[in-house]
Scaffold this active site. Structure first.
Site, PDB file in Angstrom:
ATOM      1  CE  LYS A 106      -4.508   0.837   0.336  1.00  0.00           C
ATOM      2  NZ  LYS A 106      -5.568  -0.125   0.028  1.00  0.00           N
TER       3      LYS A 106
HETATM    4  N1  GLU Z   1      -7.102   0.173  -3.180  1.00  0.00           N
HETATM    5  C1  GLU Z   1      -7.903  -0.959  -3.465  1.00  0.00           C
HETATM    6  C2  GLU Z   1      -8.018  -1.874  -2.270  1.00  0.00           C
HETATM    7  O1  GLU Z   1      -7.880  -1.450  -1.147  1.00  0.00           O
HETATM    8  C3  GLU Z   1      -7.471  -1.673  -4.740  1.00  0.00           C
HETATM    9  C4  GLU Z   1      -6.085  -2.201  -4.756  1.00  0.00           C
HETATM   10  C5  GLU Z   1      -5.657  -2.693  -6.121  1.00  0.00           C
HETATM   11  O2  GLU Z   1      -6.448  -2.668  -7.031  1.00  0.00           O
HETATM   12  O3  GLU Z   1      -4.497  -3.099  -6.230  1.00  0.00           O
HETATM   13  O4  GLU Z   1      -8.325  -3.026  -2.375  1.00  0.00           O
END
Ligand code: GLU
Length: 419
Positions: A106
Site C-alpha cells: 500500500k
Molecule cells: N485500493 C484498493 C483496495 O484497497 C485496490 C487495490 C488494487 O487494485 O491493487 O483493495
C-alpha cells in the site's frame, strides 16, 4: 470516550487471532507481523503560488510471499505510516482470500487533495513515483487507485515510471484509463464485488433481496457503485452519506439521480430532493436496516457505537471500518459481518485482470471481466462460508482470515527463510 486503537494495532490483533486459531508457528507469525519493506520519502512540490511545499509519502510492501506486492495509493490528510502498514497487511490477506497470485502492499501521501490544483496533484504524483521507482514494477509491486486517487493519477504514475525506465510499461500500475491499458470494468469492480456479497448472503439466509433495506456510509467509488448495483437488483437504499453528511428517505432514495449528481459534483452537498432528510454521519450507522455497508474510512464502527447498531448484517466496503472491540460486541449481538478482505476484494481482483491483460498484451471484453469477477468473488465467498459453518461459532472475519493467513503461511513455509 475511549480512543480507537491505531489501524496497525488492529491489524496485528486480527493476525494474532488467526495464527492462534490455526496454530501457526511463532517464527512465521513474527515474520508476518512485520512489513517486509517500508519506504518513506519527502515530496517537494512547487505550488501554484511559487512556494515549495514538502509532503510525506509512503510505500509499504507487507508480503510478496505469494507474488508481487499489490495495493493502492491514497491521498488523504490522515495518511501516516501506521495506516499504510495496516492497509498493506490487509492487502496481503485480501489477495490471498480470493486466491490471486499477488502479495500485499500500500502507499499513501499525507495531503489534502481538495486544496491542491490539478497541476499540483500531477507534480506530487510524478515526484512520488520517481522517488519510489526502484521499489515498484510489474514483477515487484504494482500500485493502484485508493482513496482520492483514480485513473488520471495512475496514468501519471505509468508515464513517469515509463520515462524513468525508457520504455512504456503499462503493467506497473492498475486502474489506468482504458486508452493506456486500463481494464474495462475496473471503476465499478469494488462496488460490484460488495453487491455480489450482499446478494449471496441474502441468498444463503433465504432473504428476498427485493424486500431488503440497505444503508451505505460513503458515496465515493465503492459506495456509489454498490448502491447503484443493489438498487438495480431491487434492494431499497434508504440512506447514503459522504463528507457532506447523511441523506435519508425511509421510502428509498433515488440512487440513479444521486449517482449522476456525484459524477458531476463529486460530493452530494446541496443534492436537491425535498423528500430527503439530512442526518449526521454518526446517525446513518445507527439506522434500522437489513444491510449496512460502511464504505468510507477505517475505525467507523467502534466499541462506542457497536451496541447501538440496528442492522442485521454488515458488508464492509471500506478497509478496516470495524475495530476488533466492535467485532466482539457485534458477534455477541448476532450481527454478522462480511469482512473487508473479502467484501471489497472486487477492486483488486479486477486490477489483477488488468495486470494480466497488460502482461499478455490482450484485451478482455466487459462481459469477460464481469463474469470472471463474479466467479472469483463467489468462489471465495463460498469457501469462507463453508469454513465458518465447519468451525462453528466463529465469525466470517475469522473464517476469511483462517483461509488467507493459512495460504500465506504455507507459502512462507515452503519458500523458507533466506539465506
Ligand atoms: N485500493 C484498493 C483496495 O484497497 C485496490 C487495490 C488494487 O487494485 O491493487 O483493495
Amino acid at each position: 470516550m475511549t480512543k480507537a486503537k491505531s489501524p496497525f494495532t488492529n491489524a496485528l490483533e486480527q493476525l494474532r487471532l488467526a495464527c492462534d486459531y490455526l496454530g501457526v508457528e511463532e517464527n512465521i507469525y513474527n515474520f508476518l507481523s512485520n512489513p517486509q519493506q517500508i519506504v518513506s520519502v519527502s515530496i517537494p512540490v512547487r505550488m501554484d503560488n511559487g512556494k515549495i511545499e514538502v509532503f510525506e509519502g509512503y510505500r509499504v510492501l507487507h508480503s510478496n510471499a505469494r507474488g508481487p506486492g499489490k495495493g493502492g495509493i491514497r491521498y488523504d490528510s490522515k495518511v501516516d505510516m501506521d495506516e499504510v502498514m495496516a492497509l498493506a497487511m490487509w492487502m496481503t490477506w485480501k489477495c490471498a482470500v480470493v486466491n490471486l497470485p499477488l502479495g500485499g502492499a500500500k502507499g499513501g501521501v499525507t495531503c489534502d487533495p481538495t486544496k491542491l490544483s490539478p497541476r499540483e496533484v500531477e507534480k506530487l504524483t510524478r515526484r512520488f513515483t520517481s522517488s519510489i521507482i526502484e521499489v515498484i514494477g510489474p514483477q515487484i509491486d504494482i500500485p493502484a487507485p485508493d482513496m482520492n486517487t483514480g485513473p488520471q493519477e495512475m496514468a501519471w504514475i505509468m508515464d513517469t515510471y515509463s520515462m524513468g525506465v525508457g520504455k512504456t510499461v503499462p503493467g506497473v500500475v492498475t486502474g489506468k484509463p482504458i486508452e493506456i491499458g486500463g481494464s474495462l470494468g475496473r471503476n465499478s469492480a469494488t462496488g460490484m464485488g460488495v453487491s455480489f456479497m450482499v446478494r449471496e448472503l441474502a441468498k444463503r439466509k433465504k432473504i428476498d433481496l427485493k424486500k431488503t433495506t440497505v444503508v451505505v456510509q460513503g458515496f465515493g467509488n465503492v459506495g456509489s457503485w454498490a448502491a447503484k448495483t443493489l438498487n438495480e437488483w431491487g434492494a431499497k437504499i434508504i440512506a447514503v452519506s459522504d463528507i457532506s453528511g447523511g441523506y435519508y428517505n425511509p421510502e428509498g432514495l433515488n440512487i440513479e439521480k444521486m449517482f449522476e449528481y456525484v459524477q458531476k459534483h463529486r460530493i452530494l452537498e446541496n443534492y436537491p430532493d425535498k423528500k430527503v432528510k439530512k442526518i449526521s454521519n454518526a446517525e446513518i450507522l445507527e439506522l434500522e436496516c437489513d444491510f449496512l455497508i460502511p464504505a468510507a474510512l477505517e475505525n467507523q464502527i467502534t466499541a462506542e457505537n457497536a451496541g447501538k447498531l440496528k442492522c442485521k448484517f454488515i458488508v464492509e466496503g471500506a478497509n478496516g471500518p470495524t475495530t476488533p472491540e466492535a467485532d466482539k460486541i457485534l458477534f455477541n449481538k448476532g450481527i454478522e459481518i462480511i469482512p473487508d478482505i473479502l467484501a471489497n476484494a472486487g477492486g483488486v481482483t479486477c486490477s489483477y485482470f488488468e495486470w494480466v491483460q497488460d502482461l499478455s498484451a490482450l484485451r478482455w471484453s466487459l462481459e469477460q471481466v464481469n463474469e470472471e469477477l463474479e466467479k472469483i468473488m463467489l468462489d471465495a465467498f463460498d469457501q469462507v462460508y463453508v469454513m465458518k459453518e465447519n468451525k462453528k461459532k466463529i465469525s466470517f472475519r475469522l473464517a476469511a482470515y483462517l483461509i488467507a493467513v493459512q495460504r500465506v503461511a504455507k507459502a512462507v513455509e515452503y519458500r523458507g527463510f533466506f539465506p
